[in-house]
Write a protein that holds these residues in place. Structure first.
Motif, PDB file in Angstrom:
ATOM      1  N   GLN A 397       2.314  -5.371   3.837  1.00  9.04           N
ATOM      2  CA  GLN A 397       0.890  -5.084   3.918  1.00  9.04           C
ATOM      3  C   GLN A 397       0.106  -6.394   3.812  1.00  9.04           C
ATOM      4  O   GLN A 397       0.382  -7.237   2.949  1.00  9.04           O
ATOM      5  CB  GLN A 397       0.458  -4.149   2.769  1.00  9.04           C
ATOM      6  N   LEU A 398      -0.875  -6.593   4.709  1.00 10.66           N
ATOM      7  CA  LEU A 398      -1.723  -7.777   4.660  1.00 10.66           C
ATOM      8  C   LEU A 398      -3.017  -7.417   3.934  1.00 10.66           C
ATOM      9  O   LEU A 398      -3.815  -6.602   4.416  1.00 10.66           O
ATOM     10  CB  LEU A 398      -2.026  -8.288   6.065  1.00 10.66           C
ATOM     11  N   VAL A 399      -3.210  -8.026   2.776  1.00  9.67           N
ATOM     12  CA  VAL A 399      -4.364  -7.711   1.927  1.00  9.67           C
ATOM     13  C   VAL A 399      -5.332  -8.889   1.934  1.00  9.67           C
ATOM     14  O   VAL A 399      -4.915 -10.047   1.770  1.00  9.67           O
ATOM     15  CB  VAL A 399      -3.924  -7.408   0.473  1.00  9.67           C
ATOM     16  N   VAL A 423      -1.087 -12.092   1.592  1.00 14.48           N
ATOM     17  CA  VAL A 423      -2.453 -12.201   1.072  1.00 14.48           C
ATOM     18  C   VAL A 423      -3.252 -13.239   1.839  1.00 14.48           C
ATOM     19  O   VAL A 423      -2.783 -14.367   2.068  1.00 14.48           O
ATOM     20  CB  VAL A 423      -2.446 -12.575  -0.434  1.00 14.48           C
ATOM     21  N   LEU A 424      -4.449 -12.830   2.258  1.00 12.79           N
ATOM     22  CA  LEU A 424      -5.472 -13.756   2.715  1.00 12.79           C
ATOM     23  C   LEU A 424      -6.541 -13.818   1.637  1.00 12.79           C
ATOM     24  O   LEU A 424      -6.832 -12.815   0.985  1.00 12.79           O
ATOM     25  CB  LEU A 424      -6.095 -13.274   4.042  1.00 12.79           C
ATOM     26  N   ILE A 442      -5.351  -7.064   9.021  1.00 16.08           N
ATOM     27  CA  ILE A 442      -5.652  -6.730   7.622  1.00 16.08           C
ATOM     28  C   ILE A 442      -5.551  -5.222   7.431  1.00 16.08           C
ATOM     29  O   ILE A 442      -6.151  -4.441   8.180  1.00 16.08           O
ATOM     30  CB  ILE A 442      -7.054  -7.224   7.236  1.00 16.08           C
ATOM     31  N   SER A 443      -4.777  -4.813   6.429  1.00 16.67           N
ATOM     32  CA  SER A 443      -4.597  -3.378   6.177  1.00 16.67           C
ATOM     33  C   SER A 443      -5.351  -2.895   4.944  1.00 16.67           C
ATOM     34  O   SER A 443      -5.448  -1.685   4.718  1.00 16.67           O
ATOM     35  CB  SER A 443      -3.104  -3.056   6.019  1.00 16.67           C
ATOM     36  N   PRO A 472      -9.170   0.532   4.432  1.00 15.08           N
ATOM     37  CA  PRO A 472      -9.339   0.869   3.000  1.00 15.08           C
ATOM     38  C   PRO A 472      -9.903  -0.312   2.203  1.00 15.08           C
ATOM     39  O   PRO A 472      -9.597  -1.475   2.484  1.00 15.08           O
ATOM     40  CB  PRO A 472      -7.916   1.200   2.536  1.00 15.08           C
ATOM     41  N   VAL A 473     -10.726   0.014   1.197  1.00 10.79           N
ATOM     42  CA  VAL A 473     -11.331  -0.994   0.330  1.00 10.79           C
ATOM     43  C   VAL A 473     -11.126  -0.578  -1.118  1.00 10.79           C
ATOM     44  O   VAL A 473     -11.322   0.595  -1.482  1.00 10.79           O
ATOM     45  CB  VAL A 473     -12.839  -1.157   0.616  1.00 10.79           C
TER      46      VAL A 473
END
Length: 513
Positions: A397-399, A423-424, A442-443, A472-473
């Motif tokens: 997952q890219l967060v 992570v970004l 980005i997921s 999603p946030v």
């Protein structure tokens, strides 16, 4: 009729006029009197005499010192003397009634000047300003507590960020060196102390009414009986514990866990106030507040569930009682208390839509009463344990992590990486918005709420809703007071700082399913 034909005034007419004038003076809602230059009353209306617990006939003809209480005479002697020297005087004084309540009065003295310029006496006009003073006191107290609450909330935010860094690094160190026993001996107490600090901040936020509650209908009598078992184990044998209720069913709209915590705090305070032993009583009842009583507590009139914790301990003087709800004020020895027990109770009651009343007398004991909104709704049934949903793998997952504090950002990045996420990072809302626009992979976005610049976490969430509605946030913050507004207005979960990797993982699992 010619003017000369009018009947002459009869003596009985003058008597009727005097009687009518006396009736008017007695009907006026003010204390009116007259005393001469010998400090002797020559007139007093009913209200003036009743103010001092007398009738008019018990005042007229007597000296002031023989009518008013000694403490009042000592307080007003100087302004009375100035008035008899020809000065118009306005002053206030206090006295106690038969029930021991403090009464306030404002008096105006107008000198009675004779034809030769001499002062013959003084006219007295006084009014009862007790309710006005009480209202002013309630307002001033509310403003003071509100200011302290705002300061506490700001401090809590900064401490939560610091604790996030401390606890995150301690957890990372423990995981990196799991077999190093010597290191664990240092890490374990440090983590325990940090967790204690987080609990202390939580209590501070409860005082400042910034800790989110989960109110539901709670059967208070059942809760008290359940808590009594825990409290009894915390008391020495020299203290007897009793519970009593004047009503069979008492359902309050409140947070059950916070109510339990408040009762435990009050019970432990009562225990500490009875070092030689005594009696601790927890009582419950319906309390109906009329408009006047409700205004004194700054809550709406109506029915409340009142839970009173009463002890027979050392008690407190009036000065101490005036400060007991202020954070970090404590009468205990250094190191024996944080001074946040009663402030937490106060904040919980106010946030629940209720209030706290305290009565205390030295050497007699203290009674602290919690008033919580009463409801007719049935207590919520305990939810049956369901089968837990399988966790969603987070690997890959890219967060996008948005946090202005670089040390907090480092800790959370490591937690995300340990959970298998890529992570970004962005240090403000505008930078994050640019990344969201340009990086389609980005997921999920994990963002702080309070950030400098023109775009905070809430604004960033609104931007994402417009630009990428399905993204999603999760918002995170040390300002827990934002939780209700965020949940209601934006419909996104909020992660309160400080948080562990396990709490972060659970939040990510829940939102990514």
């Amino acid at each position: 009729m010619d003017m000369d034909d009018r009947p002459s005034a009869q003596p009985g007419d003058r008597t009727a006029e005097n009687r009518r004038l006396r009736d008017i003076m007695d009907a006026i809602p003010a204390h009116i009197a007259y005393f001469d230059d010998s400090w002797t009353y020559r007139y007093a209306n009913k209200a003036y005499a009743a103010w001092f617990g007398r009738e008019s006939g018990q005042v007229v003809g007597r000296r002031i010192v023989d009518v008013v209480p000694a403490e009042v005479f000592d307080a007003v002697r100087e302004p009375l003397g100035r008035a008899l020297e020809g000065e118009r005087v306005i002053y206030e004084y206090t006295m106690s009634d038969a029930a021991g309540r403090t009464l306030y009065a404002r008096s105006t003295l107008v000198p009675d000047i004779g034809a030769a310029g001499e002062v013959l006496g003084c006219y007295v006009h006084a009014v009862d300003v007790t309710e006005q003073r009480r209202t002013q006191h309630v307002l001033a107290q509310a403003q003071k507590m509100e200011a302290i609450g705002q300061l506490s909330g700001g401090l809590a935010h900064d401490f939560n960020n610091m604790l996030t860094v401390v606890m995150g690094n301690l957890a990372g160190l423990r995981e990196a060196r799991p077999d190093d026993g010597a290191l664990q001996e240092f890490v374990a107490p440090a983590m325990q102390a940090a967790q204690g600090g987080a609990q202390l901040i939580e209590r501070l936020l409860t005082f400042s009414r910034q800790q989110p509650l989960a109110p539901r209908p709670v059967e208070v009598n059942e809760l008290i009986l359940g808590m009594a078992k825990l409290i009894r184990r915390s008391l020495p044998e020299t203290i007897a514990l009793h519970t009593a209720s004047r009503n069979a069913e008492l359902v309050a709209m409140t947070d059950a866990h916070q109510l339990e915590s408040a009762l435990l705090n009050l019970a432990l305070n009562a225990r500490d106030a009875m070092p030689e032993g005594g009696e601790l009583r927890i009582e419950s009842a319906v309390e109906t507040l009329d408009a006047a009583a409700a205004a004194e507590l700054d809550i709406p009139p109506g029915d409340y569930v009142q839970v009173t914790v009463r002890d027979t301990g050392t008690g407190m003087d009036a000065t101490t009682v005036a400060h007991v709800f202020e954070p970090f004020f404590t009468t205990k020895r250094f190191g024996m208390g944080s001074g946040l027990g009663l402030p937490m109770v106060y904040g919980f009651a106010r946030q629940s839509g209720g209030a706290v009343r305290i009565r205390s007398r030295q050497a007699c004991g203290t009674a602290v009463a919690l008033l919580l909104p009463r409801t007719v709704a049935s207590p919520a049934a305990a939810g049956e344990a369901g089968t837990a949903a399988p966790a969603t793998p987070l690997s890959g997952q890219l967060v996008l992590l948005v946090e202005d504090d670089p040390e907090v950002r480092t800790v959370v990045r490591k937690q995300l990486a340990a959970l298998g996420c890529s992570v970004l990072e962005a240090e403000n809302g505008q930078e994050a918005a640019d990344i969201v626009e340009n990086v389609a992979a980005i997921s999920l976005v994990l963002s702080d709420v309070v950030m400098p610049g023109g775009l905070d976490g809430c604004g960033l969430t609104r931007f994402i809703r417009r630009f990428r509605p399905g993204l999603p946030v999760i918002l995170m913050s040390g300002y827990v007071d934002r939780a209700d507004a965020v949940t209601r207005d934006l419909g996104v979960p909020l992660l309160a700082k400080p948080f562990s990797k396990e709490r972060l993982s659970a939040m990510l699992d829940a939102i990514c399913r």
